[in-house]
Design a protein around this motif. Structure first.
Motif, short mmCIF file in Angstrom:
data_model
loop_
_atom_site.label_atom_id
_atom_site.label_comp_id
_atom_site.label_asym_id
_atom_site.label_seq_id
_atom_site.Cartn_x
_atom_site.Cartn_y
_atom_site.Cartn_z
N UNK A 1 0.80 -1.40 0.16
CA UNK A 1 0.08 0.10 0.02
C UNK A 1 0.93 1.16 -0.08
N UNK A 2 0.29 2.35 -0.50
CA UNK A 2 1.21 3.60 -0.53
C UNK A 2 -0.14 5.02 -0.17
N UNK A 3 -0.03 5.45 0.93
CA UNK A 3 -0.83 6.48 1.31
C UNK A 3 -0.39 7.75 0.64
N UNK A 4 -0.92 8.27 -0.26
CA UNK A 4 -0.55 9.52 -1.07
C UNK A 4 -0.66 10.76 -0.43
N UNK A 5 0.18 10.97 0.81
CA UNK A 5 0.12 12.05 1.50
C UNK A 5 1.27 12.37 2.35
N UNK A 6 1.70 13.46 2.63
CA UNK A 6 2.89 13.83 3.56
C UNK A 6 2.84 15.23 3.84
N UNK A 7 4.13 15.48 4.36
CA UNK A 7 4.32 16.92 4.62
C UNK A 7 5.95 17.03 4.74
N UNK A 8 6.58 18.29 4.70
CA UNK A 8 7.97 18.60 4.65
C UNK A 8 8.64 18.30 6.04
N UNK A 9 7.94 17.82 6.90
CA UNK A 9 8.47 17.52 8.16
C UNK A 9 8.05 16.08 8.50
N UNK A 10 8.89 15.52 9.50
CA UNK A 10 8.99 14.07 10.11
C UNK A 10 8.88 13.86 11.42
N UNK A 11 8.32 12.76 11.87
CA UNK A 11 8.34 12.65 13.18
C UNK A 11 6.73 12.58 13.73
N UNK A 12 6.28 12.03 14.96
CA UNK A 12 5.36 12.08 15.44
C UNK A 12 4.85 13.48 15.96
N UNK A 13 5.67 14.26 16.17
CA UNK A 13 5.27 15.74 16.63
C UNK A 13 4.61 16.51 15.50
N UNK A 14 4.66 15.86 14.22
CA UNK A 14 4.25 16.59 13.09
C UNK A 14 2.77 15.82 12.50
N UNK A 15 2.50 14.66 13.30
CA UNK A 15 1.51 14.06 12.78
C UNK A 15 0.18 14.84 13.09
N UNK A 16 -0.81 14.60 12.34
CA UNK A 16 -2.36 15.34 12.39
C UNK A 16 -3.31 14.32 11.81
#
Length: 279
Positions: A115-130
């Protein structure tokens, strides 16, 4: 349903939050980063921590790790998964993952779905999860001849419940060819673009187009190096193609060929308008 998430970074953390927000399912998390686990518990993104020994009790295991880590984790822990457990990954390449784990899971009685969820942000880590990262996003699935159709149906339904707007069924090779263009090439171009000597002079001279083109240059170089090398041929083909197109623009400008330049720009505009009608 009991869902286990391995890797509570941006994608894993956002999936956990989306599951808790949009469904009534139980969600459990596993991560070697104790801070990520503590953060997920504190924000109630997971019901409790998941141990390796408890993975067999989960209906679905979502592996949200970098590509080689995904291969290693599934290979090392395939015996921990239950016979009724469906294991999926979230990697941005599919053939390299499936070649390593698909048969292995099948031989051990485990259902695996690439699978591949087509979403992301230019940040990484749980702190930036939404909890809304996947709204309006596509969820790509790449079943093989070893993939039980019941597993595909179950994961497709789960993705819709989580909040994905579109489920796309593909195959590993088609996925990697198209993703080389839609995602990987964009990161390459952005990274190359910011290497201009004019970069540090842009303050006060930049607006939306600059921000759009440079956003994904802020990437995780370790993960993207692996993704690029695991999808080398399709990506090199796309790079060669854009080099050829850029050469056409350069040559028309250097030779002051207004007709050629206008034609090139017109072709680009029309292709973009056509693509807008197919999204």
């Amino acid at each position: 349903m009991k869902i286990g998430i391995v890797g509570l970074g941006l994608i894993g953390g956002s999936l956990a939050k989306s599951i808790k927000k949009n469904t009534s399912y139980s969600c459990f998390g596993y991560d070697i980063d104790r801070a990520a686990v503590a953060g997920a518990l504190a924000q109630e993104a997971i019901d409790s921590e998941l141990s390796l020994e408890d993975m067999g009790s989960c209906d679905v295991i979502i592996v949200c790790l970098h590509p080689q880590q995904t291969i290693d984790f599934i290979s090392d822990n395939v015996s921990q998964f239950g016979a009724e457990t469906i294991v999926i990954d979230t990697c941005g390449v599919k053939r390299a993952i499936i070649d390593k784990v698909d048969s292995l899971c099948h031989e051990n009685g485990v259902s695996f779905v690439g699978c591949h969820p087509m979403a992301g942000r230019e940040f990484s880590g749980f702190a930036y999860s939404v909890d809304n990262l996947f709204e309006k996003a596509s969820f790509i699935m790449t079943p093989t001849e070893l993939t039980p159709m019941g597993a595909v149906s179950k994961i497709s339904s789960l993705a819709k419940e989580i909040g994905f707007a579109r489920i796309v069924i593909s195959n590993p090779d088609e996925h990697d060819r198209v993703i080389a263009f839609t995602s990987q090439l964009a990161h390459i171009v952005s990274s190359a673009y910011v290497k201009s000597p004019s970069l540090l002079k842009q303050s006060g001279f930049s607006a939306g187009s600059f921000k759009d083109l440079t956003r994904v240059a802020k990437l995780n170089e370790d993960m993207w190096t692996t993704l690029f090398l695991m999808n080398d041929k399709p990506l090199v083909d796309e790079i060669d193609h854009i080099i050829d197109r850029l050469t056409e623009y350069r040559d028309s400008i250097s030779s002051a060929d207004a007709d050629k330049l206008r034609s090139l720009l017109k072709d680009g505009r029309e292709l973009k308008e056509l693509s807008n009608n197919t999204i």
